[in-house]
Design an enzyme around this catalytic site. Sequence first.
Site, mmCIF file in Angstrom:
data_model
loop_
_atom_site.group_PDB
_atom_site.id
_atom_site.type_symbol
_atom_site.label_atom_id
_atom_site.label_comp_id
_atom_site.label_asym_id
_atom_site.label_seq_id
_atom_site.Cartn_x
_atom_site.Cartn_y
_atom_site.Cartn_z
ATOM 1 N N SER A 22 -6.720 4.446 -7.092
ATOM 2 C CA SER A 22 -6.836 3.038 -7.475
ATOM 3 C C SER A 22 -8.139 2.826 -8.240
ATOM 4 O O SER A 22 -9.108 3.574 -8.057
ATOM 5 C CB SER A 22 -6.856 2.166 -6.218
ATOM 6 O OG SER A 22 -7.179 0.834 -6.545
ATOM 7 N N TYR A 28 -9.615 0.245 2.554
ATOM 8 C CA TYR A 28 -8.769 0.639 1.418
ATOM 9 C C TYR A 28 -9.605 1.298 0.324
ATOM 10 O O TYR A 28 -9.279 2.393 -0.152
ATOM 11 C CB TYR A 28 -8.035 -0.587 0.863
ATOM 12 C CG TYR A 28 -7.136 -0.253 -0.303
ATOM 13 C CD1 TYR A 28 -5.953 0.444 -0.104
ATOM 14 C CD2 TYR A 28 -7.484 -0.614 -1.615
ATOM 15 C CE1 TYR A 28 -5.130 0.777 -1.176
ATOM 16 C CE2 TYR A 28 -6.661 -0.290 -2.676
ATOM 17 C CZ TYR A 28 -5.480 0.399 -2.451
ATOM 18 O OH TYR A 28 -4.672 0.745 -3.513
HETATM 19 N N1 LIG Z 1 0.161 -2.447 -6.779
HETATM 20 C C1 LIG Z 1 -1.132 -2.368 -7.035
HETATM 21 O O1 LIG Z 1 -1.779 -3.347 -7.473
HETATM 22 C C2 LIG Z 1 -1.854 -1.048 -6.830
HETATM 23 C C3 LIG Z 1 -3.098 -0.881 -7.454
HETATM 24 C C4 LIG Z 1 -3.773 0.317 -7.290
HETATM 25 C C5 LIG Z 1 -3.204 1.329 -6.531
HETATM 26 N N2 LIG Z 1 -1.992 1.135 -5.933
HETATM 27 C C6 LIG Z 1 -1.444 2.234 -5.120
HETATM 28 O O2 LIG Z 1 -0.149 2.541 -5.572
HETATM 29 C C7 LIG Z 1 0.590 3.169 -4.521
HETATM 30 C C8 LIG Z 1 1.969 2.562 -4.440
HETATM 31 O O3 LIG Z 1 1.841 1.209 -4.042
HETATM 32 P P1 LIG Z 1 2.785 0.062 -4.609
HETATM 33 O O4 LIG Z 1 1.929 -0.847 -5.408
HETATM 34 O O5 LIG Z 1 4.021 0.624 -5.211
HETATM 35 O O6 LIG Z 1 3.099 -0.677 -3.218
HETATM 36 P P2 LIG Z 1 4.492 -1.086 -2.513
HETATM 37 O O7 LIG Z 1 5.388 -1.744 -3.480
HETATM 38 O O8 LIG Z 1 4.074 -1.833 -1.287
HETATM 39 O O9 LIG Z 1 5.120 0.324 -2.085
HETATM 40 C C9 LIG Z 1 4.538 1.109 -1.090
HETATM 41 C C10 LIG Z 1 5.457 2.271 -0.738
HETATM 42 O O10 LIG Z 1 4.841 3.048 0.311
HETATM 43 C C11 LIG Z 1 5.810 3.248 1.349
HETATM 44 N N3 LIG Z 1 5.159 3.358 2.640
HETATM 45 C C12 LIG Z 1 4.354 2.433 3.240
HETATM 46 N N4 LIG Z 1 3.991 2.869 4.457
HETATM 47 C C13 LIG Z 1 4.577 4.096 4.642
HETATM 48 C C14 LIG Z 1 4.599 5.039 5.699
HETATM 49 N N5 LIG Z 1 3.919 4.810 6.845
HETATM 50 N N6 LIG Z 1 5.295 6.190 5.537
HETATM 51 C C15 LIG Z 1 5.976 6.425 4.391
HETATM 52 N N7 LIG Z 1 6.003 5.567 3.350
HETATM 53 C C16 LIG Z 1 5.319 4.416 3.479
HETATM 54 C C17 LIG Z 1 6.704 2.017 1.277
HETATM 55 O O11 LIG Z 1 7.997 2.297 1.773
HETATM 56 P P3 LIG Z 1 8.571 1.952 3.236
HETATM 57 O O12 LIG Z 1 8.091 0.590 3.597
HETATM 58 O O13 LIG Z 1 10.056 2.072 3.045
HETATM 59 O O14 LIG Z 1 8.052 3.039 4.121
HETATM 60 C C18 LIG Z 1 6.802 1.812 -0.218
HETATM 61 O O15 LIG Z 1 7.795 2.638 -0.759
HETATM 62 C C19 LIG Z 1 -0.273 3.012 -3.255
HETATM 63 O O16 LIG Z 1 -0.919 4.220 -2.959
HETATM 64 C C20 LIG Z 1 -1.273 1.940 -3.638
HETATM 65 O O17 LIG Z 1 -2.479 2.065 -2.926
HETATM 66 C C21 LIG Z 1 -1.305 -0.023 -6.068
#
Ligand SMILES: NC(=O)c1ccc[n+]([C@@H]2O[C@H](COP(=O)([O-])OP(=O)(O)OC[C@H]3O[C@@H](n4cnc5c(N)ncnc54)[C@H](OP(=O)(O)O)[C@@H]3O)[C@@H](O)[C@H]2O)c1
Length: 261
Positions: free
Chosen positions: A140, A153
């Site tokens: 991130s 985080y």
């Molecule tokens: N969106 C942003 O603004 C942003 C910015 C910077 C970095 N990121 C990073 O991008 C990555 C993806 O996030 P996203 O934005 O796509 O968020 P998201 O839409 O909330 O998706 C998160 C994913 O992680 C899975 N997950 C959560 N807890 C889990 C567990 N205990 N075991 C296995 N899977 C789990 C969820 O699936 P289930 O609930 O089905 O398990 C979901 O598929 C993360 O690492 C996040 O830190 C996001």
Amino acid sequence: MSWPGTTRPVALVTGASAGLGEEFSRQLAQRGHDLVLVARDRARLEALAKELEPLGASCEVLDADLTDPAQLARVEERVRTVDVLVNNAGFGSFGSFHTLDVDVETREINLNVIALVRLTHAALDGMVDRGHGGVLNVSSLASFQPGPSNATYGATKAFVTSFTEAVHEECKGTGVAVTALCPGFTHTEFQERASVPASQVPGVMWQNPPEVVKAGLDGLAKNRAVVIPGAVNKVLGNISAITPHAITRRAGAVVLKRATH
Ligand SMILES: NC(=O)c1ccc[n+]([C@@H]2O[C@H](COP(=O)([O-])OP(=O)(O)OC[C@H]3O[C@@H](n4cnc5c(N)ncnc54)[C@H](OP(=O)(O)O)[C@@H]3O)[C@@H](O)[C@H]2O)c1
């Protein structure tokens, strides 16, 4: 990514049921990969598999909670033979650290750091032996400075970027690419799940999953150490990288206070 002798390389994507992980799976299928889809929500993974199979991708659904050591161990076994690993699953928490549930903070470290380290370790052994492969770790923009109200985080993501850069260097000359992707605000379920008050964030700072994922996969194909997607994020990331933490952490606290009051 493709390698000689590999007809359809296999990519394992964690957090494939939503947001960036769903889009990684889609774009990897379009780029000719078969997929192992990992997350907790089996129904969503099966729906995604149905969507991707017409693209020619054979999809395996592996439902697992990666914060549970026994379930993580099953995924570690599966990842040993894949060609590409995308460590994407992650979540955030928001608020003054002492007010947050320490069990949730611990789970955040287990998912964002421990699972990522164990899966990278399990995948790399075979990749280095075979002389090809790729590991894309989703970090991130928050990894570049301490994050008041986002302390755990930001610290987990600082770990991910530092760890990935080091392993990237170690793997030079092995044929294995290792890349950290550092997105900024991206429209997914992340902000809602983390209870981040993101409504005040200006529109220019937001990206959509397809552009973020494309930047990550293109960066992995070129074996970049760190990829920051988007022009605004690049400027912010580069400023953070050269500014003393005493300034960035104070600025972060002031911006968050304004956004939440
Ligand atoms: N969106 C942003 O603004 C942003 C910015 C910077 C970095 N990121 C990073 O991008 C990555 C993806 O996030 P996203 O934005 O796509 O968020 P998201 O839409 O909330 O998706 C998160 C994913 O992680 C899975 N997950 C959560 N807890 C889990 C567990 N205990 N075991 C296995 N899977 C789990 C969820 O699936 P289930 O609930 O089905 O398990 C979901 O598929 C993360 O690492 C996040 O830190 C996001």
